[in-house]
Design a protein around this motif. Structure first.
Motif, PDB file in Angstrom:
ATOM      1  N   ASP A 118       0.824  -1.214   0.000  1.00  0.00           N
ATOM      2  CA  ASP A 118       0.000   0.000   0.000  1.00  0.00           C
ATOM      3  C   ASP A 118       0.857   1.263   0.000  1.00  0.00           C
ATOM      4  O   ASP A 118       0.479   2.269  -0.603  1.00  0.00           O
ATOM      5  CB  ASP A 118      -0.978  -0.018   1.178  1.00  0.00           C
ATOM      6  CG  ASP A 118      -2.146  -0.958   0.903  1.00  0.00           C
ATOM      7  OD1 ASP A 118      -2.511  -1.112  -0.276  1.00  0.00           O
ATOM      8  OD2 ASP A 118      -2.675  -1.559   1.857  1.00  0.00           O
ATOM      9  N   LYS A 119       2.003   1.210   0.667  1.00  0.00           N
ATOM     10  CA  LYS A 119       2.894   2.372   0.619  1.00  0.00           C
ATOM     11  C   LYS A 119       3.321   2.638  -0.826  1.00  0.00           C
ATOM     12  O   LYS A 119       3.261   3.775  -1.298  1.00  0.00           O
ATOM     13  CB  LYS A 119       4.125   2.114   1.508  1.00  0.00           C
ATOM     14  CG  LYS A 119       5.212   3.149   1.326  1.00  0.00           C
ATOM     15  CD  LYS A 119       6.172   3.242   2.490  1.00  0.00           C
ATOM     16  CE  LYS A 119       7.076   2.070   2.666  1.00  0.00           C
ATOM     17  NZ  LYS A 119       8.018   2.272   3.787  1.00  0.00           N
ATOM     18  N   LEU A 120       3.721   1.595  -1.530  1.00  0.00           N
ATOM     19  CA  LEU A 120       4.173   1.773  -2.920  1.00  0.00           C
ATOM     20  C   LEU A 120       3.022   2.278  -3.796  1.00  0.00           C
ATOM     21  O   LEU A 120       3.221   3.151  -4.648  1.00  0.00           O
ATOM     22  CB  LEU A 120       4.749   0.460  -3.468  1.00  0.00           C
ATOM     23  CG  LEU A 120       6.046   0.000  -2.776  1.00  0.00           C
ATOM     24  CD1 LEU A 120       6.460  -1.384  -3.254  1.00  0.00           C
ATOM     25  CD2 LEU A 120       7.182   0.993  -2.981  1.00  0.00           C
ATOM     26  N   ASN A 121       1.834   1.761  -3.568  1.00  0.00           N
ATOM     27  CA  ASN A 121       0.659   2.245  -4.327  1.00  0.00           C
ATOM     28  C   ASN A 121       0.450   3.736  -4.111  1.00  0.00           C
ATOM     29  O   ASN A 121       0.190   4.481  -5.056  1.00  0.00           O
ATOM     30  CB  ASN A 121      -0.616   1.529  -3.879  1.00  0.00           C
ATOM     31  CG  ASN A 121      -0.746   0.149  -4.504  1.00  0.00           C
ATOM     32  OD1 ASN A 121      -0.051  -0.149  -5.478  1.00  0.00           O
ATOM     33  ND2 ASN A 121      -1.591  -0.684  -3.937  1.00  0.00           N
ATOM     34  N   GLU A 122       0.548   4.171  -2.858  1.00  0.00           N
ATOM     35  CA  GLU A 122       0.305   5.591  -2.559  1.00  0.00           C
ATOM     36  C   GLU A 122       1.419   6.475  -3.114  1.00  0.00           C
ATOM     37  O   GLU A 122       1.153   7.570  -3.601  1.00  0.00           O
ATOM     38  CB  GLU A 122       0.150   5.816  -1.048  1.00  0.00           C
ATOM     39  CG  GLU A 122      -1.133   5.255  -0.467  1.00  0.00           C
ATOM     40  CD  GLU A 122      -2.398   5.805  -1.124  1.00  0.00           C
ATOM     41  OE1 GLU A 122      -2.394   6.947  -1.600  1.00  0.00           O
ATOM     42  OE2 GLU A 122      -3.394   5.060  -1.169  1.00  0.00           O
ATOM     43  N   LEU A 123       2.659   5.997  -3.042  1.00  0.00           N
ATOM     44  CA  LEU A 123       3.764   6.786  -3.616  1.00  0.00           C
ATOM     45  C   LEU A 123       3.552   6.945  -5.118  1.00  0.00           C
ATOM     46  O   LEU A 123       3.749   8.023  -5.679  1.00  0.00           O
ATOM     47  CB  LEU A 123       5.114   6.114  -3.331  1.00  0.00           C
ATOM     48  CG  LEU A 123       5.572   6.110  -1.862  1.00  0.00           C
ATOM     49  CD1 LEU A 123       6.858   5.295  -1.703  1.00  0.00           C
ATOM     50  CD2 LEU A 123       5.802   7.532  -1.351  1.00  0.00           C
ATOM     51  N   ALA A 124       3.131   5.860  -5.760  1.00  0.00           N
ATOM     52  CA  ALA A 124       2.872   5.918  -7.209  1.00  0.00           C
ATOM     53  C   ALA A 124       1.733   6.902  -7.486  1.00  0.00           C
ATOM     54  O   ALA A 124       1.801   7.701  -8.422  1.00  0.00           O
ATOM     55  CB  ALA A 124       2.530   4.529  -7.744  1.00  0.00           C
ATOM     56  N   ALA A 125       0.699   6.869  -6.643  1.00  0.00           N
ATOM     57  CA  ALA A 125      -0.445   7.774  -6.848  1.00  0.00           C
ATOM     58  C   ALA A 125      -0.019   9.230  -6.685  1.00  0.00           C
ATOM     59  O   ALA A 125      -0.641  10.128  -7.265  1.00  0.00           O
ATOM     60  CB  ALA A 125      -1.568   7.435  -5.858  1.00  0.00           C
ATOM     61  N   CYS A 126       1.025   9.479  -5.895  1.00  0.00           N
ATOM     62  CA  CYS A 126       1.530  10.850  -5.724  1.00  0.00           C
ATOM     63  C   CYS A 126       2.405  11.271  -6.901  1.00  0.00           C
ATOM     64  O   CYS A 126       2.923  12.388  -6.907  1.00  0.00           O
ATOM     65  CB  CYS A 126       2.330  10.969  -4.430  1.00  0.00           C
ATOM     66  SG  CYS A 126       1.309  10.927  -2.960  1.00  0.00           S
ATOM     67  N   GLY A 127       2.647  10.378  -7.846  1.00  0.00           N
ATOM     68  CA  GLY A 127       3.387  10.751  -9.055  1.00  0.00           C
ATOM     69  C   GLY A 127       4.897  10.593  -8.947  1.00  0.00           C
ATOM     70  O   GLY A 127       5.639  11.146  -9.758  1.00  0.00           O
ATOM     71  N   VAL A 128       5.360   9.837  -7.937  1.00  0.00           N
ATOM     72  CA  VAL A 128       6.803   9.593  -7.804  1.00  0.00           C
ATOM     73  C   VAL A 128       7.258   8.720  -8.982  1.00  0.00           C
ATOM     74  O   VAL A 128       6.566   7.774  -9.374  1.00  0.00           O
ATOM     75  CB  VAL A 128       7.087   8.879  -6.454  1.00  0.00           C
ATOM     76  CG1 VAL A 128       8.534   8.436  -6.361  1.00  0.00           C
ATOM     77  CG2 VAL A 128       6.707   9.787  -5.300  1.00  0.00           C
ATOM     78  N   ASP A 129       8.440   9.053  -9.574  1.00  0.00           N
ATOM     79  CA  ASP A 129       8.902   8.304 -10.750  1.00  0.00           C
ATOM     80  C   ASP A 129       9.555   6.977 -10.377  1.00  0.00           C
ATOM     81  O   ASP A 129       9.406   5.984 -11.075  1.00  0.00           O
ATOM     82  CB  ASP A 129       9.931   9.130 -11.547  1.00  0.00           C
ATOM     83  CG  ASP A 129       9.309  10.400 -12.106  1.00  0.00           C
ATOM     84  OD1 ASP A 129       8.238  10.283 -12.730  1.00  0.00           O
ATOM     85  OD2 ASP A 129       9.872  11.494 -11.903  1.00  0.00           O
ATOM     86  N   GLN A 130      10.307   6.992  -9.283  1.00  0.00           N
ATOM     87  CA  GLN A 130      11.110   5.799  -8.967  1.00  0.00           C
ATOM     88  C   GLN A 130      11.207   5.629  -7.454  1.00  0.00           C
ATOM     89  O   GLN A 130      11.320   6.613  -6.721  1.00  0.00           O
ATOM     90  CB  GLN A 130      12.454   6.004  -9.667  1.00  0.00           C
ATOM     91  CG  GLN A 130      13.690   5.509  -9.069  1.00  0.00           C
ATOM     92  CD  GLN A 130      14.907   5.843  -9.966  1.00  0.00           C
ATOM     93  OE1 GLN A 130      14.936   5.599 -11.167  1.00  0.00           O
ATOM     94  NE2 GLN A 130      15.934   6.389  -9.356  1.00  0.00           N
ATOM     95  N   CYS A 131      11.141   4.389  -7.003  1.00  0.00           N
ATOM     96  CA  CYS A 131      11.245   4.118  -5.565  1.00  0.00           C
ATOM     97  C   CYS A 131      12.296   3.050  -5.330  1.00  0.00           C
ATOM     98  O   CYS A 131      12.277   1.993  -5.975  1.00  0.00           O
ATOM     99  CB  CYS A 131       9.898   3.679  -5.001  1.00  0.00           C
ATOM    100  SG  CYS A 131       9.951   3.397  -3.229  1.00  0.00           S
ATOM    101  N   VAL A 132      13.213   3.335  -4.425  1.00  0.00           N
ATOM    102  CA  VAL A 132      14.258   2.369  -4.081  1.00  0.00           C
ATOM    103  C   VAL A 132      13.949   1.853  -2.674  1.00  0.00           C
ATOM    104  O   VAL A 132      13.884   2.629  -1.720  1.00  0.00           O
ATOM    105  CB  VAL A 132      15.647   3.050  -4.115  1.00  0.00           C
ATOM    106  CG1 VAL A 132      16.723   2.095  -3.624  1.00  0.00           C
ATOM    107  CG2 VAL A 132      15.954   3.545  -5.519  1.00  0.00           C
TER     108      VAL A 132
END
Ligand SMILES: Cc1cc2nc3c(=O)[nH]c(=O)nc-3n(C[C@H](O)[C@H](O)[C@H](O)COP(=O)(O)O)c2cc1C
Ligand SMILES: Nc1ncnc2c1ncn2[C@@H]1O[C@H](COP(=O)(O)OP(=O)(O)O)[C@@H](O)[C@H]1O
Length: 351
Positions: free
Chosen positions: A80-94
């Motif tokens: 769910d954290k990754l889903n929300e980060l993606a929804a905020c428009g973040v390009d890349q997550c490490v």
């Protein structure tokens, strides 16, 4: 959003604008930070990047010291954290595994190996209480100096605050006026610093409207519907089962919910988040934290078993009560039927 485990990956962008943190809940403070990050990334022509940790650093230390109390209650699963980060428009997550090697890294080594060589940072945005490296020895001043030496910009974001009818009473438990920069009181009004701790505290009290205020959306858990012990059909109360992949959820109990992902319109339901104290702890899901949702009106078009394998998102709108240890299955069945009645009454009063 591209997701990477670790920072040794050929597809990782050669340069980025970075923010670092646990982002548990991706609350309104996090969202404000991510908006600023995206803007700075755009100005520099590089992708925005979030560095986050799994497990949470305090989970790691709790296990190392065998003190479960040190582990923060978990608002959101990694999914769910990754889903929300993606929804905020973040390009890349490490996503970095927080382990012994990482915990004992010196601050300078973290800057050189991870930020500069690993991620090619051009801009680093951190919160006002950011610390890094072994024994939390690295601070904002050290990062700022490293930025000057290595040619990247460093910025710090102050606390984000809200004032609302739902959160106003919480400030009574905060330190007195003038206690610190986190509490702005323009014109004598009291504001609440939005933080993961504040969200956990509200979730612990079951105050789901306050939680929604702090998150900027209703609290929700998503995942694949998995098979359970098939007891639901015997109790005349089938449930969609989702695993919550952390042993210490910030909320637990019985909730009025809305299920997204099964039909065009969200389905109303009642759900249990927890470890089911009335049931045998040695069975297939014993001890595991599950979210079990019974839909109040199951659409015939889905078929009797139509939920399995689907990805659903369940919004927890209102808490009815804590999990109970019922004396036998009859008592459990009666309890669940009362919960269904109470959920219908709450939903009817809301409309
Ligand atoms: C609305 C609702 C309330 C529940 N309340 C409790 C509870 O208070 N205590 C408990 O041990 N289990 C509770 N349960 C969990 C049920 O035991 C579980 O959902 C049921 O056994 C079905 O299990 P299955 O999906 O594995 O077949 C509740 C379930 C629902 C849907
Ligand atoms: N009203 C309902 N609410 C939730 N799930 C339902 C409902 N009616 C049918 N189902 C289906 O039944 C399944 C759950 O049946 P259940 O007997 O509780 O077994 P399990 O132990 O595998 O959860 C769900 O995954 C879903 O596909």
């Amino acid at each position: 959003m591209q997701i990477f485990r670790g920072f040794h990956h050929p597809k990782l962008a050669k340069a980025c604008a970075l923010t670092i943190g646990n982002f548990d809940g991706v609350h309104r403070g996090h969202q404000a930070m991510l908006a600023l990050l995206k803007n700075e990334a755009r100005h520099r022509g590089v992708p925005s990047c979030v560095m986050t940790f799994e497990p949470h650093p305090r989970d790691f230390f709790a296990e190392q010291h065998q003190q479960p109390d040190l582990a923060p209650a978990r608002i959101a699963t990694l999914r769910d954290k990754l889903n929300e980060l993606a929804a905020c428009g973040v390009d890349q997550c490490v996503v970095l595994p927080f382990d012994q090697a990482f915990a004992s890294q010196q601050p300078q080594a973290f800057i050189e190996e991870v930020l500069v060589k690993g991620l090619g940072v051009k801009y680093v945005l951190v919160g006002d209480d950011f610390r890094f490296g072994a024994k939390r020895a690295g601070d904002y001043a050290m990062l700022d100096a490293a930025g000057t030496a290595h040619g990247f910009d460093v910025a710090r974001m102050n606390s984000y605050e809200v004032s609302s009818p739902h959160t106003r009473h919480l400030v009574s438990s905060l330190p007195p006026e003038g206690a610190g920069p986190a509490l702005g009181r323009p014109g004598g009004r009291s504001n609440l610093r939005v933080s993961s701790s504040a969200v956990r505290e509200a979730m612990g009290r079951g105050a789901m409207q306050e939680v929604a205020q702090l998150l900027g959306r209703p609290y929700a858990i998503s995942g694949h519907v998995v098979h359970g012990r098939k007891l639901g059909r015997e109790l005349n109360c089938r449930t969609l089962n989702l695993r919550f992949s952390h042993w210490k959820p910030a909320a637990s109990g019985i909730f009025v919910v809305q299920v997204h992902g099964l039909a065009e319109q969200p389905l109303a339901g009642v759900a249990n988040l927890g470890i089911r104290p009335s049931l045998d702890p040695s069975d297939v899901n014993g001890g595991r934290v599950l979210l079990e949702t019974h839909c109040l009106d199951w659409p015939a078009s889905l078929g009797a078993e139509g939920g399995y394998g689907k990805i659903i998102r369940v919004e927890l709108l209102h808490k009815l009560h804590d999990e109970l240890k019922y004396d036998g299955l009859d008592a459990l069945m009666q309890g669940i039927h009362k919960d269904c009645d109470d959920a219908r009454a709450w939903l009817a009063a809301r409309i």
